[in-house]
Design a protein around this motif. Sequence first.
Motif, PDB file in Angstrom:
ATOM      1  N   ASN A   1       0.798  -1.232   0.000  1.00  0.00           N
ATOM      2  CA  ASN A   1       0.000   0.000   0.000  1.00  0.00           C
ATOM      3  C   ASN A   1       0.829   1.280   0.000  1.00  0.00           C
ATOM      4  N   GLY A   2       1.988   1.249  -0.637  1.00  0.00           N
ATOM      5  CA  GLY A   2       2.822   2.445  -0.743  1.00  0.00           C
ATOM      6  C   GLY A   2       3.453   2.884   0.562  1.00  0.00           C
ATOM      7  N   THR A   3       3.589   1.951   1.523  1.00  0.00           N
ATOM      8  CA  THR A   3       4.136   2.307   2.835  1.00  0.00           C
ATOM      9  C   THR A   3       5.599   2.724   2.785  1.00  0.00           C
ATOM     10  N   ASP A   4       6.269   2.491   1.680  1.00  0.00           N
ATOM     11  CA  ASP A   4       7.647   2.979   1.570  1.00  0.00           C
ATOM     12  C   ASP A   4       7.681   4.502   1.450  1.00  0.00           C
ATOM     13  N   LYS A   5       6.550   5.107   1.091  1.00  0.00           N
ATOM     14  CA  LYS A   5       6.480   6.555   0.897  1.00  0.00           C
ATOM     15  C   LYS A   5       5.578   7.278   1.903  1.00  0.00           C
ATOM     16  N   LEU A   6       4.458   6.653   2.276  1.00  0.00           N
ATOM     17  CA  LEU A   6       3.465   7.300   3.146  1.00  0.00           C
ATOM     18  C   LEU A   6       2.814   6.290   4.084  1.00  0.00           C
ATOM     19  N   MET A   7       2.355   6.787   5.243  1.00  0.00           N
ATOM     20  CA  MET A   7       1.569   5.957   6.139  1.00  0.00           C
ATOM     21  C   MET A   7       0.189   5.755   5.524  1.00  0.00           C
ATOM     22  N   HIS A   8      -0.285   4.537   5.562  1.00  0.00           N
ATOM     23  CA  HIS A   8      -1.598   4.172   5.038  1.00  0.00           C
ATOM     24  C   HIS A   8      -2.494   3.882   6.243  1.00  0.00           C
ATOM     25  N   TRP A   9      -3.673   4.484   6.327  1.00  0.00           N
ATOM     26  CA  TRP A   9      -4.548   4.268   7.472  1.00  0.00           C
ATOM     27  C   TRP A   9      -6.004   4.204   7.027  1.00  0.00           C
ATOM     28  N   TRP A  10      -6.827   3.586   7.871  1.00  0.00           N
ATOM     29  CA  TRP A  10      -8.267   3.568   7.646  1.00  0.00           C
ATOM     30  C   TRP A  10      -8.987   3.275   8.952  1.00  0.00           C
ATOM     31  N   GLN A  11     -10.238   3.682   8.994  1.00  0.00           N
ATOM     32  CA  GLN A  11     -11.124   3.387  10.134  1.00  0.00           C
ATOM     33  C   GLN A  11     -11.479   1.907  10.038  1.00  0.00           C
TER      34      GLN A  11
ATOM     35  N   ASP B   1       7.033  13.461  15.091  1.00  0.00           N
ATOM     36  CA  ASP B   1       8.106  13.056  16.003  1.00  0.00           C
ATOM     37  C   ASP B   1       7.590  13.027  17.445  1.00  0.00           C
ATOM     38  N   SER B   2       8.434  12.587  18.360  1.00  0.00           N
ATOM     39  CA  SER B   2       8.002  12.410  19.746  1.00  0.00           C
ATOM     40  C   SER B   2       7.605  13.720  20.427  1.00  0.00           C
ATOM     41  N   ALA B   3       8.061  14.857  19.907  1.00  0.00           N
ATOM     42  CA  ALA B   3       7.658  16.156  20.450  1.00  0.00           C
ATOM     43  C   ALA B   3       6.344  16.639  19.843  1.00  0.00           C
ATOM     44  N   GLY B   4       5.876  15.986  18.782  1.00  0.00           N
ATOM     45  CA  GLY B   4       4.643  16.399  18.122  1.00  0.00           C
ATOM     46  C   GLY B   4       4.801  17.650  17.286  1.00  0.00           C
ATOM     47  N   LYS B   5       6.037  18.002  16.948  1.00  0.00           N
ATOM     48  CA  LYS B   5       6.308  19.246  16.214  1.00  0.00           C
ATOM     49  C   LYS B   5       6.527  19.041  14.718  1.00  0.00           C
ATOM     50  N   ASN B   6       7.223  17.950  14.340  1.00  0.00           N
ATOM     51  CA  ASN B   6       7.618  17.758  12.950  1.00  0.00           C
ATOM     52  C   ASN B   6       7.037  16.469  12.383  1.00  0.00           C
ATOM     53  N   TYR B   7       6.501  16.568  11.170  1.00  0.00           N
ATOM     54  CA  TYR B   7       6.049  15.376  10.463  1.00  0.00           C
ATOM     55  C   TYR B   7       7.211  14.403  10.384  1.00  0.00           C
ATOM     56  N   GLU B   8       6.957  13.131  10.664  1.00  0.00           N
ATOM     57  CA  GLU B   8       8.031  12.143  10.616  1.00  0.00           C
ATOM     58  C   GLU B   8       7.549  10.863   9.937  1.00  0.00           C
ATOM     59  N   TYR B   9       8.221  10.537   8.845  1.00  0.00           N
ATOM     60  CA  TYR B   9       7.956   9.275   8.163  1.00  0.00           C
ATOM     61  C   TYR B   9       9.198   8.873   7.402  1.00  0.00           C
ATOM     62  N   PRO B  10       9.584   7.632   7.474  1.00  0.00           N
ATOM     63  CA  PRO B  10       9.022   6.517   8.221  1.00  0.00           C
ATOM     64  C   PRO B  10       9.005   6.794   9.728  1.00  0.00           C
ATOM     65  N   ILE B  11       8.193   6.002  10.431  1.00  0.00           N
ATOM     66  CA  ILE B  11       8.083   6.162  11.872  1.00  0.00           C
ATOM     67  C   ILE B  11       9.231   5.444  12.571  1.00  0.00           C
TER      68      ILE B  11
END
Length: 187
Positions: free
Chosen positions: A32-42, A57-67
């Motif tokens: 599901n393209g997880t090498d580039k983006l997080m994939h999520w669903w309800q 990131d752990s501070a909640g300040k910067n987008y971080e991917y991969p996790i």
Amino acid sequence: MLRALLFSAFIAASLAAALPAPGEFADCAAPNGTDKLMHWWQCNSGPVQFLNATPYDSAGKNYEYPIHLSQPIVVKTIINNPSATYTAGNLRNTVNIWKYGGWGGCVWSSIPTLGLLKDLDACANGVPCPIKPGNNQELDVVVDFTQFEQIIQLLKDNQPYQLEYILDDKITKDEACLMVQAWAYLK
């Protein structure tokens, strides 16, 4: 006794010969393209609805991917909560984990969590409480496996993982479920 020991050694050698060598894992593309983006669903019908989920990131300040599963992750979600207030002690959390690929081919395989991630007090484990009714509200959930070294030791670095994050309330019996597929580092 010697006969039983020789028989056990024979069975072990036969099984080892029948299984693929460690280098013979299935060659799997990132699901599901997880090498580039997080994939999520309800993963349920609500009543709480997830509208977005983004890893920080752990501070909640910067987008971080991969996790990075070896440090806390802040998942900024946007939710609609139509009616109930969810509080500490009553809001429970369970997390299930799967790995992708390996001996079984290009499929998701469950990772045992030994009950360590089952029926936890959600408000004491990363969910900001109380969660009040309202639409389009940000809910910053902290996912922190660092306190569960036994689980981290079961995981491999630089791999895709699937996490099922379930919240259920003991009073209302409401349940919210978010499924996430993400590429993860451990180091």
